[in-house]
Design an enzyme around this catalytic site. Structure first.
Site, PDB file in Angstrom:
ATOM      1  N   ASP A 405      -6.691  17.441 -22.302  1.00 10.62           N
ATOM      2  CA  ASP A 405      -7.303  15.516 -21.306  1.00 10.62           C
ATOM      3  C   ASP A 405      -8.639  15.346 -20.618  1.00 10.62           C
ATOM      4  O   ASP A 405      -9.391  16.235 -20.969  1.00 10.62           O
ATOM      5  CB  ASP A 405      -6.125  15.482 -19.697  1.00 10.62           C
ATOM      6  CG  ASP A 405      -5.853  13.947 -19.135  1.00 10.62           C
ATOM      7  OD1 ASP A 405      -6.253  13.328 -20.197  1.00 10.62           O
ATOM      8  OD2 ASP A 405      -5.173  14.460 -18.689  1.00 10.62           O
ATOM      9  N   GLU A 408     -13.229  12.718 -22.640  1.00  3.67           N
ATOM     10  CA  GLU A 408     -13.573  11.499 -23.682  1.00  3.67           C
ATOM     11  C   GLU A 408     -15.577  11.902 -23.292  1.00  3.67           C
ATOM     12  O   GLU A 408     -16.049  11.404 -23.923  1.00  3.67           O
ATOM     13  CB  GLU A 408     -14.225  10.582 -23.061  1.00  3.67           C
ATOM     14  CG  GLU A 408     -12.489   9.850 -23.338  1.00  3.67           C
ATOM     15  CD  GLU A 408     -10.665  10.673 -22.476  1.00  3.67           C
ATOM     16  OE1 GLU A 408     -10.560  10.283 -22.685  1.00  3.67           O
ATOM     17  OE2 GLU A 408     -11.210  10.960 -21.116  1.00  3.67           O
ATOM     18  N   ASP A 483      -3.789   5.889 -20.679  1.00  5.93           N
ATOM     19  CA  ASP A 483      -2.703   6.628 -19.382  1.00  5.93           C
ATOM     20  C   ASP A 483      -2.684   4.453 -19.533  1.00  5.93           C
ATOM     21  O   ASP A 483      -3.703   3.628 -18.834  1.00  5.93           O
ATOM     22  CB  ASP A 483      -4.008   5.895 -18.203  1.00  5.93           C
ATOM     23  CG  ASP A 483      -4.274   7.774 -17.967  1.00  5.93           C
ATOM     24  OD1 ASP A 483      -3.315   8.256 -18.542  1.00  5.93           O
ATOM     25  OD2 ASP A 483      -4.907   7.789 -16.609  1.00  5.93           O
TER      26      ASP A 483
END
Length: 799
Positions: A405, A408, A483
């Site tokens: 997670d 990015e 999300d």
């Protein structure tokens, strides 16, 4: 976002006349007077690469997106030197290169224009960063539509839209919001029943304008790098997506449990809570295969550590969960806490593995542990080190899968939400700034994770999940849409995002069922489960801020509905596994938008809600509250209502009843759908028979079921079972033929065939051309029979 008009007003430069041409086998080089070189490479008869250099110099030819297993080769290649243009001909295409301005036009062999340059290639020097902003503009053909582009939260048809690819932590994103978590710069164009695709392989921030600013122009451009794109011709969308998927790769087959139902939350802790959740699933008999541990299992959010107060003996806990059928999945983020007493930090510092700023100091950013440094996953040595960090967690503790997670990478408390653009990266020996490496950072992290898990889970198959991705990331892992929010609009968004990802070569996709942010009510949760069980990756995940989001959290009525649909998921596991096999072997999306399924029907071009699950099941979620049904489009052909066996003729919209305990599901006539018995987890029961739901058709239909040991790699040595079925129906007879391949011996010996829609009463049965006693096949009314799994031909005769 820079607009098309803006990029055309800033001193753009354009190629002028061609002054030199040369050919090196499959590569053609066209050089202009002002130093532009077009390198045209014929990869296949219908796959062409276009790569442009300025000032006579190409950048090093390197890409993370391209698979090592790409299929290459063509049947013919001819070049004609005409007065005004060069003509390149393959067995599928004609490509015209204008001698005066380097513009490209591509037609089929009959001369129909497939794709053509408008302004074509042009560029602008980037005085802020150096290099060029590279641009391409194409003519929008009459009635042209556009699809693909990964996880965009917009209509499946991108006509009139803009898109930006810059992987971004976009908490609680909204409809049409840009950019999002993934950068997949690939789209499919469709006009005049001809489909083509363009993959702009450029890892800088890229932009696409699908006839938004100028209704007759579609353009794409990047903040740096090369104009480097691949052109794929169909003419069917399936051929385009297959070719793109072949170029960028497919995953290995996952373990079957990874296709079961998964439960997650931020966060399940301590151990007692994890056990309570697991035991409640078993007590309520709601199937589930995996439970996730979010960041709170760690010691102070330090990756590869455990909080010994919350989880005093992780190895024992993982083993005890496994004994009742649960696989344990742990989260690992890229940010490494700055702590001189933390062994991961120490090793990275000693080996100089952290990313640095342009002037030399390490890049620092705030994430969950506080101030962190970030490994440079574009460095092969860092990836090898990172892979080995999983040894204790996987080989010793016994964790079954890993969830990457925040990759990015997401950085807190800075406007950009990510690393500084001057951060430097190795980029596998092609050193660059974060402007180029940003979109592939998460991809290379999850690549390293995959390599570690493959090493330490062997001989079993690994399971890895990522949030950030670039084209080709599908080779390593599953993904989800990030999300989202517990709203009806986000239920619609989840549906289109999954369809769009599958059409973009990334089929192992799901959403946070029920919504990550905020809290669904029971009706929304049930409707989302009804959609989510038809997504390749099926997981409930929530922030936990607003209450519980387990299947039993909304009262008995909703619990029963949720159980019913999760059980359906487990029944369909052999069908889903076969879908995955076709994806891996043929590049076929596991979910198919209606336009992909039937591009000749113009009514499908703007449909968003309905999709084909695999090849033969039509699904349409209910996406608004208090609904007792909905209007939906049924594709052309005949379809069985899954709940009632009513046969409907497609080709138009119909009202379909669907109270809270149902959604519209239809099965294509002639389909043979394999099913397993309901299990609480994969492997709970020894399979004694395979059920086949056989849907009568007056005509012919092909189906298949693929099986293996569901773990391990023996299937790569031929130890699999592939059953292909051909159904041929007539008004008073039905023939089912079976063709088998592979050496795997399935644990069951019987097939139970349940017939739907037979227009006759069974009076006689022949099995492999021999008449059989109806009692011996346990004929139950006119509905089902039991026969040997090794039959070759089953022949039913009616009165």
């Amino acid at each position: 976002m820079i607009t098309t008009t803006q990029v055309q007003k800033k001193g753009n430069q354009f190629p002028n006349e061609i002054v030199d041409f040369k050919q090196e086998r499959d590569r053609l080089y066209f050089t202009t007077k002002n130093g532009v070189i077009l390198e045209l490479t014929v990869l296949r008869d219908s796959v062409i690469r276009f790569r442009y250099a300025t000032e006579y110099v190409f950048e090093p030819d390197f890409s993370y997106a391209i698979s090592d297993d790409v299929s290459l080769g063509f049947n013919s290649l001819e070049v004609e030197d005409g007065k005004l243009e060069y003509l390149i001909t393959t067995s599928k295409l004609r490509i015209y290169i204008n001698k005066g301005n380097l513009k490209v036009k591509i037609t089929d062999l009959e001369g129909t224009i497939i794709n053509e340059d408008e302004t074509g290639f042009h560029w602008e020097e980037n005085f802020d960063y150096g290099g060029n902003i590279v641009k391409m503009s194409k003519v929008t053909q009459s009635a042209e539509s556009y699809y693909g582009m990964g996880d965009k939260a917009s209509h499946t048809n991108l006509k009139g839209k803009r898109a930006n690819n810059w992987v971004t932590d976009q908490y609680a994103f909204g409809k049409d919001q840009e950019p999002l978590y993934k950068a997949i710069p690939f789209y499919v164009g469709l006009h005049n029943d001809l489909a083509y695709g363009i993959f702009f392989d450029n890892s800088f921030s890229t932009y696409f304008d699908f006839a938004h600013e100028r209704r007759n122009v579609t353009s794409f451009w990047a903040d740096g790098g090369e104009m480097n794109y691949y052109f794929f011709f169909g003419p069917k969308m399936s051929q385009v997506v297959e070719a793109y998927t072949n170029l960028t790769g497919v995953p290995e087959l996952p373990p079957l449990w990874a296709l079961g139902f998964h439960q997650s939350k931020w966060s399940y802790f301590p151990e007692k809570k994890v056990k309570q959740i697991a035991n409640t699933f078993r007590k309520l008999k709601i199937p589930c295969d995996a439970i996730y541990l979010d960041i709170d299992y760690m010691d102070g959010f330090r990756c590869f550590t455990w909080d010994n107060r919350r989880f005093p003996d992780p190895k024992r806990m993982v083993k005890e969960l496994e004994e009742i059928g649960f696989k344990t999945i742990t989260m690992i983020d890229p940010g490494i806490k700055i702590d001189r007493d933390y062994w991961v930090y120490q090793e990275a510092m000693e080996n100089d593995y952290f990313c640095k700023r342009a002037d030399g100091p390490h890049f620092k950013g705030k994430v969950w542990p506080g101030e962190c440094k970030f490994p440079d996953f574009t460095n092969p040595a860092v990836r090898e080190w990172w892979a080995d960090l999983y040894k204790e967690m996987i080989a010793d503790v016994g964790v079954h899968g890993v969830w990457n997670d925040m990759n990015e990478p997401a950085i807190m408390d800075v406007p950009s939400k990510t690393a500084n653009l001057d951060v430097r990266h190795d980029y596998d020996g092609h050193r660059c700034s974060h402007r180029k490496a940003h979109n592939v950072y998460g991809m290379q992290m999850v690549r390293a994770t995959f390599e570690g898990l493959k090493k330490y889970t062997f001989p079993k198959r690994p399971f890895v999940l990522t949030r950030a991705a670039y084209s080709g990331t599908q080779r390593y892992c599953a993904t989800w849409t990030g999300d989202n929010v517990a709203t009806w609009e986000h239920l619609w968004i989840a549906n289109v995002q999954a369809q769009r990802m599958c059409m973009s070569g990334y089929s192992f996709i799901g959403s946070d069922i029920g919504g990550f942010a905020e809290q669904p009510n029971g009706e929304l949760f049930a409707r989302w489960i009804q959609l989510g069980i038809f997504h390749p990756f099926c997981r409930v995940h929530s922030s936990g801020d607003h209450g519980d989001q387990e299947p039993w959290s909304f009262g008995k009525e909703i619990t029963d509905i949720v159980r019913k649909f999760i059980e359906l998921r487990y029944e369909l596991l052999p069908y889903i596994y076969t879908m995955f096999y076709k994806y891996v072997n043929d590049g076929l999306p596991m979910l198919k938008s209606l336009v992909f399924y039937d591009q000749e029907d113009s009514q499908t071009h703007f449909r968003t809600d309905e999709f084909i699950f695999g090849d033969q099941i039509l699904v349409c979620p209910v996406q608004e509250p208090n609904a007792q049904g909905r209007r939906m489009y049924i594709p052309r052909g005949k379809w069985y209502n899954y709940w009632t066996d009513e046969v409907v003729e497609g080709g138009d919209e119909k009202w379909v009843a669907a109270g809270i305990d149902k959604i519209p599901i239809f099965v294509k006539e002639g389909a043979i759908v394999p099913k397993y018995p309901v299990q609480q987890y994969v492997g709970e029961k020894e399979l004694t028979e395979l059920k086949l739901d056989v849907y009568y058709k007056d005509g012919t239909e092909n189906s298949m079921v693929y099986e293996d040991q569901h773990e391990g790699y023996d299937y790569k040595k031929g130890r699999f079972s592939l059953r292909k079925f051909r159904l041929r129906g007539k008004p008073k007879e039905l023939i089912v033929q079976q063709f088998k391949d592979g050496s795997y011996i399935t644990p069951y010996n019987k097939l139970r065939l349940q017939f739907h829609g037979l227009p006759f009463t069974i009076k006689k049965i022949e099995l492999d051309n021999e008449k059989v006693d109806l009692k011996s096949v346990k004929l139950n009314g006119n509905n089902n029979i039991e026969i040997s799994k090794d039959f070759t031909e089953l022949h039913l005769f009616g009165a």
